[in-house]
Design a protein around this motif. Structure first.
Motif, PDB file in Angstrom:
ATOM      1  N   ASN A   1      30.460  51.532  43.241  1.00  0.00           N
ATOM      2  CA  ASN A   1      31.217  51.457  41.985  1.00  0.00           C
ATOM      3  C   ASN A   1      32.268  50.364  42.041  1.00  0.00           C
ATOM      4  N   HIS A   2      32.914  50.245  43.206  1.00  0.00           N
ATOM      5  CA  HIS A   2      33.968  49.233  43.300  1.00  0.00           C
ATOM      6  C   HIS A   2      33.386  47.835  43.294  1.00  0.00           C
ATOM      7  N   SER A   3      32.238  47.637  43.957  1.00  0.00           N
ATOM      8  CA  SER A   3      31.584  46.322  43.927  1.00  0.00           C
ATOM      9  C   SER A   3      31.343  45.889  42.501  1.00  0.00           C
ATOM     10  N   VAL A   4      30.714  46.780  41.727  1.00  0.00           N
ATOM     11  CA  VAL A   4      30.367  46.422  40.356  1.00  0.00           C
ATOM     12  C   VAL A   4      31.619  46.290  39.504  1.00  0.00           C
ATOM     13  N   GLY A   5      32.508  47.282  39.596  1.00  0.00           N
ATOM     14  CA  GLY A   5      33.675  47.299  38.726  1.00  0.00           C
ATOM     15  C   GLY A   5      34.631  46.162  39.002  1.00  0.00           C
ATOM     16  N   LYS A   6      34.923  45.901  40.289  1.00  0.00           N
ATOM     17  CA  LYS A   6      35.909  44.866  40.594  1.00  0.00           C
ATOM     18  C   LYS A   6      35.347  43.484  40.341  1.00  0.00           C
ATOM     19  N   SER A   7      34.038  43.270  40.590  1.00  0.00           N
ATOM     20  CA  SER A   7      33.455  41.972  40.230  1.00  0.00           C
ATOM     21  C   SER A   7      33.597  41.757  38.736  1.00  0.00           C
ATOM     22  N   LEU A   8      33.300  42.808  37.966  1.00  0.00           N
ATOM     23  CA  LEU A   8      33.416  42.699  36.507  1.00  0.00           C
ATOM     24  C   LEU A   8      34.841  42.349  36.102  1.00  0.00           C
ATOM     25  N   LEU A   9      35.824  43.032  36.706  1.00  0.00           N
ATOM     26  CA  LEU A   9      37.213  42.760  36.322  1.00  0.00           C
ATOM     27  C   LEU A   9      37.604  41.326  36.667  1.00  0.00           C
ATOM     28  N   PHE A  10      37.169  40.836  37.838  1.00  0.00           N
ATOM     29  CA  PHE A  10      37.498  39.449  38.189  1.00  0.00           C
ATOM     30  C   PHE A  10      36.819  38.478  37.238  1.00  0.00           C
ATOM     31  N   LEU A  11      35.585  38.804  36.823  1.00  0.00           N
ATOM     32  CA  LEU A  11      34.910  37.916  35.875  1.00  0.00           C
ATOM     33  C   LEU A  11      35.638  37.903  34.529  1.00  0.00           C
ATOM     34  N   THR A  12      36.116  39.074  34.080  1.00  0.00           N
ATOM     35  CA  THR A  12      36.825  39.071  32.801  1.00  0.00           C
ATOM     36  C   THR A  12      38.149  38.335  32.928  1.00  0.00           C
ATOM     37  N   ALA A  13      38.819  38.482  34.090  1.00  0.00           N
ATOM     38  CA  ALA A  13      40.049  37.716  34.294  1.00  0.00           C
ATOM     39  C   ALA A  13      39.740  36.224  34.245  1.00  0.00           C
ATOM     40  N   GLY A  14      38.572  35.844  34.821  1.00  0.00           N
ATOM     41  CA  GLY A  14      38.152  34.456  34.760  1.00  0.00           C
ATOM     42  C   GLY A  14      37.881  34.017  33.334  1.00  0.00           C
ATOM     43  N   SER A  15      37.292  34.908  32.537  1.00  0.00           N
ATOM     44  CA  SER A  15      37.016  34.580  31.129  1.00  0.00           C
ATOM     45  C   SER A  15      38.305  34.325  30.381  1.00  0.00           C
ATOM     46  N   VAL A  16      39.299  35.178  30.630  1.00  0.00           N
ATOM     47  CA  VAL A  16      40.583  34.992  29.956  1.00  0.00           C
ATOM     48  C   VAL A  16      41.183  33.654  30.364  1.00  0.00           C
ATOM     49  N   GLU A  17      41.081  33.347  31.677  1.00  0.00           N
ATOM     50  CA  GLU A  17      41.625  32.076  32.140  1.00  0.00           C
ATOM     51  C   GLU A  17      40.849  30.914  31.532  1.00  0.00           C
ATOM     52  N   TYR A  18      39.531  31.086  31.399  1.00  0.00           N
ATOM     53  CA  TYR A  18      38.674  30.049  30.817  1.00  0.00           C
ATOM     54  C   TYR A  18      39.071  29.782  29.369  1.00  0.00           C
ATOM     55  N   ALA A  19      39.368  30.858  28.639  1.00  0.00           N
ATOM     56  CA  ALA A  19      39.650  30.696  27.213  1.00  0.00           C
ATOM     57  C   ALA A  19      41.093  30.271  26.957  1.00  0.00           C
ATOM     58  N   THR A  20      42.050  30.834  27.719  1.00  0.00           N
ATOM     59  CA  THR A  20      43.449  30.571  27.405  1.00  0.00           C
ATOM     60  C   THR A  20      44.128  29.659  28.414  1.00  0.00           C
ATOM     61  N   GLY A  21      43.568  29.567  29.637  1.00  0.00           N
ATOM     62  CA  GLY A  21      44.169  28.709  30.646  1.00  0.00           C
ATOM     63  C   GLY A  21      45.331  29.350  31.372  1.00  0.00           C
ATOM     64  N   THR A  22      45.574  30.640  31.181  1.00  0.00           N
ATOM     65  CA  THR A  22      46.673  31.272  31.910  1.00  0.00           C
ATOM     66  C   THR A  22      46.192  32.545  32.591  1.00  0.00           C
ATOM     67  N   ARG A  23      46.925  32.918  33.681  1.00  0.00           N
ATOM     68  CA  ARG A  23      46.631  34.189  34.344  1.00  0.00           C
ATOM     69  C   ARG A  23      47.814  35.117  34.239  1.00  0.00           C
ATOM     70  N   LYS A  24      48.893  34.665  33.608  1.00  0.00           N
ATOM     71  CA  LYS A  24      50.105  35.483  33.510  1.00  0.00           C
ATOM     72  C   LYS A  24      49.904  36.568  32.455  1.00  0.00           C
ATOM     73  N   LEU A  25      50.068  37.823  32.884  1.00  0.00           N
ATOM     74  CA  LEU A  25      49.823  38.928  31.960  1.00  0.00           C
ATOM     75  C   LEU A  25      50.832  38.948  30.820  1.00  0.00           C
ATOM     76  N   ASN A  26      52.104  38.561  31.114  1.00  0.00           N
ATOM     77  CA  ASN A  26      53.114  38.685  30.058  1.00  0.00           C
ATOM     78  C   ASN A  26      53.013  37.586  28.999  1.00  0.00           C
ATOM     79  N   GLU A  27      52.152  36.562  29.257  1.00  0.00           N
ATOM     80  CA  GLU A  27      51.935  35.558  28.216  1.00  0.00           C
ATOM     81  C   GLU A  27      50.783  35.935  27.299  1.00  0.00           C
ATOM     82  N   MET A  28      49.942  36.872  27.746  1.00  0.00           N
ATOM     83  CA  MET A  28      48.773  37.247  26.938  1.00  0.00           C
ATOM     84  C   MET A  28      49.179  38.284  25.900  1.00  0.00           C
ATOM     85  N   GLY A  29      48.185  38.939  25.326  1.00  0.00           N
ATOM     86  CA  GLY A  29      48.461  39.980  24.348  1.00  0.00           C
ATOM     87  C   GLY A  29      47.544  39.830  23.157  1.00  0.00           C
ATOM     88  N   GLY A  30      46.899  40.947  22.790  1.00  0.00           N
ATOM     89  CA  GLY A  30      46.064  40.937  21.596  1.00  0.00           C
ATOM     90  C   GLY A  30      44.787  40.147  21.717  1.00  0.00           C
TER      91      GLY A  30
END
Lengths: 500, 112
Positions: A337-366
């Motif tokens: 479960n952790h293999s699948v779940g954590k890979s997925l979370l890292f990929l989504t974090a990568g997607s957010v970085e790909y789209a917005t260019g930031t990894r800072k949580l307090n700059e994101m939102g919505g």
């Protein structure tokens, strides 16, 4: 059976050959690296399912490398645990490779990425399938070095710093393992792990050399698996790598090089003792709490996930170290479960970085409004890791806690429940900060990531959601029980040596 | 026995270099020392007192030769050590380009 046995080395040979082909042709043929890099893990995934079927039917599949029989030759073998790990590795690697086809375009020379990616895959498969102690060391170094290079892939300040830290720590870990191997070779005159297990069992317990080798292995593999006193490199290295590699590092490498090798050696070769088991229980519990507490205060999305990995690895080690059938089942299921779940979370974090260019949580939102697929799949991953029913992670944590109670460790069980609550809190906090709430002005132009990245995330999210189905008795017999059986009865492994 | 122990002493010297030194190049040197210690231990384990080289030719009798397996193994670890050193030194060069220093205490931006 015969065919599976005959072609077992292909798990190492095909990725290595693919890496060679890409480095030969990839830099001038556009699109070729992406095709080879995605098709190889996908093809090997099907083959790993065949291997799983063969091990269910026959127990153990052994290949004599180059036709040489032992004691001269080197054995390559797969039992239930190996097949279990192979299926996970190739499933996640295939999804990650599919994701990377679009993601990696933002870097120069993507073909280097695919070369190193396939070398990592070859190294991990080598560690999983080999029956020879020294081969294990060699493949481990192959995978670690390629991973170290990939952490530095962006060649920015932080990436170089993290890669140097990772390189130094992992090399030291490998050298400790090498010292341990040297001591064991001196004790048993044998490098084959199965035969080594036989000799150590025949010579009886209480040998000082075996204990010393055990300490070296504990430090070495502890460094590879990032158990708590040895974890300093993980929160730097995992966030610094490109997102697909973070997913591979967190989802697969610390598990196949760290946890798999640790328990393969301590349970199947050296033999587990009550003292060792209590050391692992303590380290597991410590990792759980340290990771969760450190993750609470993070503002960097990927760094938070890295600390979360630390915590979840603690759960896996804790479950496996309990040593009861239920505990081992829970540990292995949580590994999946952790293999699948954590890979997925890292990929989504990568997607957010790909789209917005930031990894800072307090700059994101919505961001959910603009990126519905990323938001939904990220939530699925967080709910699976956080342990919300009916996601897979809920059942595995439940099994681990039940097993702890059953084994009489009430204190540890309460500890695990408390950490579980913390896990849920920090993951949901991150989800809320990144994807809920009002969309900031500067993210109005954000677009959803390309199709192949979305597809990879959706596949992983689907498996997160349906992971609990693996507990259905028929599937459980096929997948989890086979692997658990190997670790419950460690002496079974020495059958690989068989009648030689 | 003293020989074996001296391998561990050598390993500890390398470990001291890795943990206590501030210069990146000295850290890498520490790793290389550790590597040599591990290789030396492996070779010593395969050594027989007064043994000869393990080469099988026509007419030779197999008696009292050193164990050839550790030698093969150590060859491989030397190559792996070479690869590790190259990667680390490459990283050190790139770090120097970015930070302008080899001092590890000044290259510390990742924290927490």
């Amino acid at each position: 059976m015969m065919l599976v046995e005959k072609y077992l080395p292909l798990f190492v040979a095909i990725p290595l050959g693919g890496a060679f082909l890409i480095s030969l042709l990839g830099w001038k043929k556009r699109g070729l690296p992406e095709w080879i890099g995605t098709l190889i893990p996908a093809g090997l995934f099907i083959y790993s399912l065949v291997t799983l079927w063969a091990t269910t039917k026959h127990g153990i599949v052994v290949h004599h490398l180059g036709g040489w029989s032992p004691p001269v030759g080197i054995l390559i073998g797969a039992d239930g645990l190996t097949a279990f790990m192979l299926v996970i590795v190739h499933f996640v690697a295939a999804c990650v490779a599919l994701y990377a086809t679009d993601y990696i375009k933002k870097y120069t020379s993507p073909w280097i990425f695919y070369v190193l990616f396939l070398i990592i895959l070859a190294g991990m498969n080598g560690v999983l399938t080999t029956c020879d102690f020294f081969n294990l060391f060699v493949f481990m170094e192959i995978a670690s070095l390629a991973a170290c290079t990939l952490v530095a892939f962006g060649t920015e300040r932080h990436e170089l710093e993290a890669a140097f830290k990772y390189g130094v720590m992992n090399t030291m870990g490998a050298l400790f393992i090498l010292l341990g191997i040297a001591l064991l070779y001196g004790y048993t005159s044998e490098l084959n792990m199965a035969d080594m297990a036989n000799i150590i069992a025949a010579k009886g317990p209480g040998s000082k050399i075996v204990t010393m080798a055990g300490v070296f292995f504990l430090v070495g593999f502890g460094l590879k698996a990032a158990l708590v006193p040895f974890h300093a490199w993980l929160p730097d290295a995992h966030p610094s790598a490109p997102a697909p590699i973070s997913a591979i590092l967190s989802g697969l490498i610390i598990k196949s090089l760290g946890i798999y090798a640790l328990f393969r050696i301590f349970i199947c070769v050296l033999g587990m003792t009550p003292l060792l088991s209590s050391i692992f229980l303590f380290m597991g519990a410590l990792s759980m709490a340290t990771g969760a507490i450190m993750a609470m205060g993070q503002t960097d999305f990927k760094r938070l996930l890295a600390y979360s990995s630390l915590s979840q690895v603690g759960y896996i080690v804790f479950g496996l170290a309990l040593g009861t059938p239920l505990g081992i089942l829970g540990g292995l299921f949580h590994l999946f479960n952790h293999s699948v779940g954590k890979s997925l979370l890292f990929l989504t974090a990568g997607s957010v970085e790909y789209a917005t260019g930031t990894r800072k949580l307090n700059e994101m939102g919505g961001l959910s409004n603009k990126m519905p697929v990323t938001g939904t799949s990220s939530l699925a991953g967080a709910m699976s890791i956080g342990g919300i029913p009916p996601f897979g992670g809920f059942f595995s944590k439940l099994i681990i806690i039940f097993a702890a109670v059953q084994a009489g460790h009430i204190g540890y069980a309460i500890w695990a429940v408390g950490t579980g609550v913390l896990t849920l809190v920090y993951l949901m906090k991150a989800m809320k900060q990144a994807f809920r709430g009002a969309l900031a002005e500067r993210w109005q132009a954000v677009r959803e990531v390309p199709m192949r990245m979305r597809l990879a995330m959706l596949i992983l999210a689907f498996v997160c959601l349906t992971g609990g189905l693996l507990l259905i008795p028929q599937l459980k017999d096929l997948f989890l029980n086979q692997a658990a059986k190997v670790l419950i009865d460690g002496r079974m492994y020495s059958k690989i040596w068989g009648g030689f | 026995m003293i020989l074996y122990m001296s391998c561990f002493v050598l390993f500890c010297i390398g470990l001291y270099g890795v943990m206590r030194k501030r210069n990146i190049i000295k850290i890498i040197t520490g790793i290389i020392i550790c590597e040599y210690a591990a290789n030396l231990l492996f070779i010593l384990i395969g050594y027989r007192m007064g043994g000869r080289a393990p080469i099988l030719a026509h007419g030779t009798v197999i008696e009292n030769m050193v164990d050839p397996l550790p030698q093969a193994v150590v060859l491989t670890t030397i190559v792996i050590g070479l690869a590790t050193t190259i990667v680390l030194v490459t990283l050190a060069i790139r770090l120097y380009e970015k930070y302008g220093t080899f001092d590890i205490t000044k290259i510390e931006e990742l924290k927490g």
